[in-house]
Every structure is written in structure tokens, then in C-alpha cells.
Design an enzyme around this catalytic site. Structure first.
Site, PDB file in Angstrom:
ATOM      1  N   GLU A  70       0.632  -1.053  -0.115  1.00 44.60           N
ATOM      2  CA  GLU A  70      -0.112  -0.002  -0.091  1.00 44.60           C
ATOM      3  C   GLU A  70       0.701   1.316   0.042  1.00 44.60           C
ATOM      4  O   GLU A  70       0.468   2.371  -0.596  1.00 44.60           O
ATOM      5  CB  GLU A  70      -0.919  -0.006   1.146  1.00 44.60           C
ATOM      6  CG  GLU A  70      -1.962  -0.908   1.261  1.00 44.60           C
ATOM      7  CD  GLU A  70      -1.311  -2.522   1.573  1.00 44.60           C
ATOM      8  OE1 GLU A  70      -2.283  -3.495   1.461  1.00 44.60           O
ATOM      9  OE2 GLU A  70      -0.432  -2.498   2.081  1.00 44.60           O
ATOM     10  N   LEU A 345       0.354  -9.498  -7.835  1.00 49.52           N
ATOM     11  CA  LEU A 345       0.522 -10.246  -9.089  1.00 49.52           C
ATOM     12  C   LEU A 345       1.091  -9.456 -10.124  1.00 49.52           C
ATOM     13  O   LEU A 345       1.570  -9.923 -11.142  1.00 49.52           O
ATOM     14  CB  LEU A 345      -0.791 -10.601  -9.415  1.00 49.52           C
ATOM     15  CG  LEU A 345      -1.587 -11.604  -8.563  1.00 49.52           C
ATOM     16  CD1 LEU A 345      -2.989 -12.001  -8.964  1.00 49.52           C
ATOM     17  CD2 LEU A 345      -0.712 -13.089  -8.296  1.00 49.52           C
TER      18      LEU A 345
END
Length: 433
Positions: A70, A345
Site C-alpha cells: 500500500e 501479482l
């Protein structure tokens, strides 16, 4: 008065809830503190004993992300912000030690103040917020803390969520306490969300639709490291011969390791493996497992290379993305553990490397579906993993196809950053210097 602002009773009940949650988690905290040595550097700031300082003059923009991923996604946005608004001072906080270490590594060289976010108890967080007095709050993906944001709003700050998301499970929890959900998000001025599904969930919680914009997922927008000099640099640093294949196992948890150990043992070809545990305190466990399998390994912290070893354990934080660029195949961990649901990913794609992952991708199922539908990633299961890995290593043209599709995916998603930036600028307050 802020619309939907909580009463003193709400604040008291919220503080009681935090204290209760802290007491429930205290045995685990103490275990990690005294067994694994965690939290040694962060307790002072977490409990408000140490007050962070933001040097210089000018308005303060406070960026916050829960942990490593984040905070990392804030980098391109913050760089653009500092370039176009040089009069502002910037702060980046995180809730975890690993997130803070990564933030310090990324943002420290830019002159940004970084520290771990103190506990959200009103008696702890409010003095810190008053001392820094931010004019702008930016929350990455929605990791808002009630006392933190309420105190900043009381001082006149503007608050915006970027790359916002709300999982189905979180939405259910907030729906049970729907009134609490409204109060939770009512101080936020703008919601720049990843997709329509997340928008529907925020609307379900009573967020004003006028505050919401779908701007896309900006985790896809970071500097791409796939240029040849990056790949060549890291392969040379690792002392990999040109014809040597490298498999990078990134952010692996114990269940990932459990799956991959017999696979690596069975493959036993001209293949080197870079093991990157999600939590570096598990490096010792991984060392024991590799020793048991008679796999020659070295440690990244000891500057090990593949000239002497078949495997390297990366026992340090913040190197995964760079090391992905050296790989022939990159596996994203947490995807063989149904409790985790996968990690970032996109990092292998950003490094120009074929992406592989396991079946448990519930933490980012929408993204995984998009990647698979476009042919930009390969999902493995325990029954076909050896066959698929062997096929991909034997067919470089298949790996090249994954790389090409990954580049197309990133190119198409780049516009999300531009949309986010243009929308974000609307929330930057005009502050007198």
C-alpha cells in the site's frame, strides 16, 4: 461540524474496542517481540512516547498505507505531487515495521518524513496529528483510522482515498454495523476507486455517490524495471550464466514452501531458485528445510551468489521487485495458502517476467481474472505444477508470449494513473504559504 461526525460516546466506545482488540492480541505481540525480535524499534512511536518531526515550513500532505504494498503504490503519485507542488512537505506512514522500512527506503531519499502510524487511541494519535497539522490526508486503498482522520478533519484537512477498494468480507462486516459504517467513511471527501464492484460496496455502506469516482487500479503504474540493463545487472550480480534458468519464488509463506520443495527437488535441472519469504523471520525455518533436502543455499545478507549455490534465501526486506527482473519465471506467494489469498501479482509483469501463481487468489480475484483472461499470467495447481514449469522452461517462446501480454496489460492500465492524478488534484487544497 463534520457531517456524520461521531459523538464523544462514539469515540469512547471506539477507544474501548481498540483497547479490547489490543489486549486480545497482546500474547501474540509479546511472542513476536521476545521470540522474533519484532517491534523493538516501533514501540515508542506506536504509543506516542516519541513525537515525529516534519522539518521545514509549508503545508503538510500526509500519505498513509497499511503495509509494504500500500505504501509502495504511493511512490509515483507522491513523486508527481512533489514535482508539481514543491511548496508542500510530505509525510508517509505505515502500520507495520516492514511497511515503514520499505517506505523509508523508497521515500527517504526524496526528503519525505516517514514513521510508523501511532495507535489510533484518541489519547495517543490526536496529539501527533495536532503537532503535524496536515492540510491533506491521502489514504492508500482505504486504510483509514477513525481518530486519526477525525482529528485531522477538525483541524481543516481534506481527506481522500486513492486506489480505493473494499473487500466482500469487509463490506459484510460494515453492513452488520451499517450505522458505524456511515460514520467510518463520512469524514472522507473523495473516493477514487479501483472498479465498479468496489463502488457498489461503498454505496451499500451509505457513502455519498457524489464523492465517488472510479479511476482504476494504480498498482499497475510503477516504473518498469524490465529494461535489459536491469535484467543484465541483477543476473550479473547473482553470477548467473546466460543459459542458467532462474525461478524466483516471491513472498512465500510456509504452505507455498511446502508445495515448492518437492517440485524443486523433482526438477533438478540447470535451474537456480531464489527464495524470498514473506516474513524474513522465517528465513531460519527455510534454511532448515533446504538443508534437509540437501539443497545448497546461501543468504542474500551474506552476499551469496549462484556461483556457489543452487538456491539463495533473501533474508532482507525490499529487494523482491528488483530481483524479479533477473528471473525466467516468477511465482507470487500466498497463492497456495487459502488463508492469505496472494500478494502483488503485478510486480513480475512490471519487471518483464512471466507470472505464475497458485489457485488461492481471493485477495485480488478481480485482477487475477483479468490477467488470466488476457493471457498475462498462469495459474498452477498442485497436480500440474511440475509439468507446467517444465513446459515453460523448455519453451522460451511461451514465456515470451506471457511477457508480451503482460506488457499489453500494463500499457492499457497506465491510463488509470493519469485518471487518478487528474481527479486527485481536485482535492489538493489551496493553502497560503
Amino acid at each position: 461540524m463534520i457531517k456524520g461526525r461521531r459523538t464523544k460516546l462514539h469515540t469512547f466506545l471506539y477507544d474501548c474496542f481498540l483497547i479490547f482488540a489490543f489486549m486480545v492480541g497482546l500474547p501474540r505481540i509479546l511472542y513476536k517481540r521476545f521470540v522474533h525480535g519484532k517491534y523493538t524499534k516501533s514501540l515508542g512511536i506506536r504509543f506516542g512516547f516519541k513525537k515525529p518531526e516534519v522539518p521545514g515550513t509549508g503545508p503538510v500532505a500526509w500519505f498513509h498505507g497499511a503495509s509494504v504494498g500500500e505504501t509502495a503504490l504511493l511512490l509515483p503519485l507522491l513523486k508527481r505531487f512533489m514535482k508539481e507542488y514543491p511548496e508542500w512537505r510530505c509525510v508517509v506512514t505505515s502500520c507495520t515495521e516492514s511497511g515503514h522500512e520499505n517506505a523509508h527506503r523508497l521515500f527517504g531519499p526524496l526528503g519525505v518524513t516517514t514513521f510508523i502510524l501511532p495507535l489510533d487511541l484518541s489519547i495517543i494519535i490526536k496529539p501527533v496529528v495536532r503537532a503535524i497539522s496536515p492540510s491533506l490526508l491521502v489514504f492508500s486503498e482505504g486504510d483509514c483510522w477513525l481518530n486519526f482522520i477525525e482529528e485531522a478533519k477538525r483541524l481543516g484537512a481534506t481527506a481522500v482515498i486513492i486506489n480505493g477498494k473494499l473487500s466482500a468480507n469487509s463490506c459484510k462486516r460494515f453492513t452488520i454495523l451499517k450505522r458505524f459504517g456511515r460514520n467510518y467513511f463520512s469524514p472522507v471527501d473523495g473516493f477514487l476507486l479501483q472498479d465498479e464492484q468496489h463502488k457498489a460496496r461503498f454505496l451499500q455502506l451509505g457513502v455519498d455517490k457524489e464523492k465517488i469516482q472510479v479511476t482504476g487500479n494504480i498498482k499497475t503504474y510503477t516504473e518498469t524495471l524490465s529494461e535489459n540493463n536491469q535484467r543484465d545487472y541483477w543476473r550479473e550480480k547473482l553470477q548467473l550464466a546466460q543459459d542458467t534458468e532462474l525461478l524466483v519464488l516471491g513472498s512465500v509463506h510456509p504452505k507455498d514452501v511446502e508445495v515448492w520443495l518437492p517440485v524443486v527437488r523433482e526438477l533438478r535441472r540447470n535451474l537456480k531458485v531464489l527464495w524470498v519469504p514473506r516474513h524474513i523471520e522465517r528465513s531460519k525455518e527455510l534454511e532448515a528445510l533446504l538443508s534437509k533436502e540437501n539443497i545448497s543455499y546461501g543468504l542474500w545478507s551474506k552476499e551469496a551468489t549462484f556461483a556457489q549455490h543452487d538456491a539463495i534465501i533473501v533474508d532482507a526486506i525490499g529487494w523482491l521487485k528488483q530481483l524479479y527482473s533477473a528471473a525466467d519465471l516468477a511465482f507470487v506467494g500466498g497463492t497456495f495458502d487459502d488463508r492469505i489469498g496472494g500478494h502483488n501479482l503485478l510486480e513480475p509483469l512490471q519487471c518483464g517476467v512471466p507470472l505464475i501463481f497458485g489457485p488461492h487468489i481471493q485477495s485480488q480475484s478481480d485482477l487475477a481474472e483479468r490477467l488470466l483472461s488476457m493471457g498475462a499470467g498462469c495459474c498452477l495447481d498442485k497436480t500440474n505444477i511440475v509439468k507446467v514449469i517444465t513446459f515453460l522452461l523448455d519453451h522460451p517462446e511461451e514465456r515470451a508470449a506471457y511477457i508480451q501480454k503482460g506488457a499489453m496489460f500494463l500499457h492499457e492500465e497506465k491510463v488509470a494513473f493519469d485518471r487518478t492524478w487528474e481527479s486527485f488534484k481536485r482535492y489538493i487544497p489551496c493553502v497560503k504559504i
